[in-house]
Design an enzyme around this catalytic site. Structure first.
Site, PDB file in Angstrom:
ATOM      1  NE  ARG A  17      -4.017  -0.192   1.147  1.00  0.00           N
ATOM      2  CZ  ARG A  17      -4.839   0.006   0.123  1.00  0.00           C
ATOM      3  NH1 ARG A  17      -4.991   1.228  -0.396  1.00  0.00           N
ATOM      4  NH2 ARG A  17      -5.494  -1.000  -0.402  1.00  0.00           N
ATOM      5  CG  HIS A  45      -1.893   1.732  -4.381  1.00  0.00           C
ATOM      6  ND1 HIS A  45      -2.767   2.582  -3.707  1.00  0.00           N
ATOM      7  CD2 HIS A  45      -2.478   1.470  -5.574  1.00  0.00           C
ATOM      8  CE1 HIS A  45      -3.825   2.799  -4.469  1.00  0.00           C
ATOM      9  NE2 HIS A  45      -3.685   2.144  -5.600  1.00  0.00           N
TER      10      HIS A  45
END
Length: 210
Positions: free
Chosen positions: A36, A39
């Site tokens: 994440r 990301h």
């Protein structure tokens, strides 16, 4: 240009990240947080520079499952953390940087507001999760408060970004006994602090167990 529906953008992004990581093996407990963070930043350097103390992810998720609050050093990090998921766990997120008493304390003591905000947090939320994405002086003050046994954070997310005392402040936190997730080096930011908190929340939602 690839046509991707809005609802599929996130999943497609994670597919691309997985493909670019290739055969590299990641600790399955730490992987959701690393993924994440990549990301959020599109920066694969976080494969190398995100450092986790032993049991840090479990400490972080256990704290949130137990209703621990989060203290941040920026309104940006505060705004980026998923409030709905926090509320479902009985948690809140706080940032004291704009508080008048913090401003007054900083002026009186000749410190930064970030440092003074940690003193305020220590008096209110000693067992909180501290997510620091901007100010190294907040991490330095946390280090001092931990060593003075005035605070015992459930976990510290130490990811300030920049050039002045950033690297040193992160290394200081890594010398404590407190569970930590640190972005070693100069990189980080409020968006990274929020991303790590959100990753932990999604892990709880998905039934993570360590």
């Amino acid at each position: 240009m690839e046509l991707v529906l809005p609802k599929d953008i996130e999943s497609r992004s994670f597919e691309i990240i997985e493909r670019e990581i290739g055969d590299r093996r990641l600790d399955p407990i730490c992987k959701p947080i690393i993924m994440r963070t990549i990301h959020t930043t599109a920066d694969f350097d976080y494969l190398e520079n995100l450092c986790f103390s032993d049991g840090a992810v479990k400490s972080l998720t256990d704290a949130l499952k137990g209703g621990a609050d989060i203290v941040t050093d920026t309104q940006m990090a505060k705004s980026g953390i998923n409030k709905k998921m926090l509320a479902e766990l009985g948690c809140e997120v706080h940032c004291f940087m704009s508080d008048e008493d913090v401003r007054e304390a900083a002026e009186k003591n000749g410190t930064t507001r970030a440092s003074a905000s940690m003193d305020k947090a220590a008096g209110l939320y000693g067992g909180a999760v501290f997510a620091i994405g901007n100010a190294p002086t907040a991490l330095v003050r946390l280090y001092e408060l931990i060593n003075e046994e005035k605070i015992n954070p459930a976990a510290v997310i130490g990811v300030p970004v920049g050039f002045v005392n950033v690297v040193q402040s992160k290394e200081m936190i890594m010398k404590t006994s407190v569970p930590y997730i640190v972005a070693r080096g100069r990189k980080g930011g409020s968006n990274v602090a929020a991303a790590i908190c959100n990753a932990a929340l999604y892990m709880i939602r998905d039934g993570f167990k360590a």
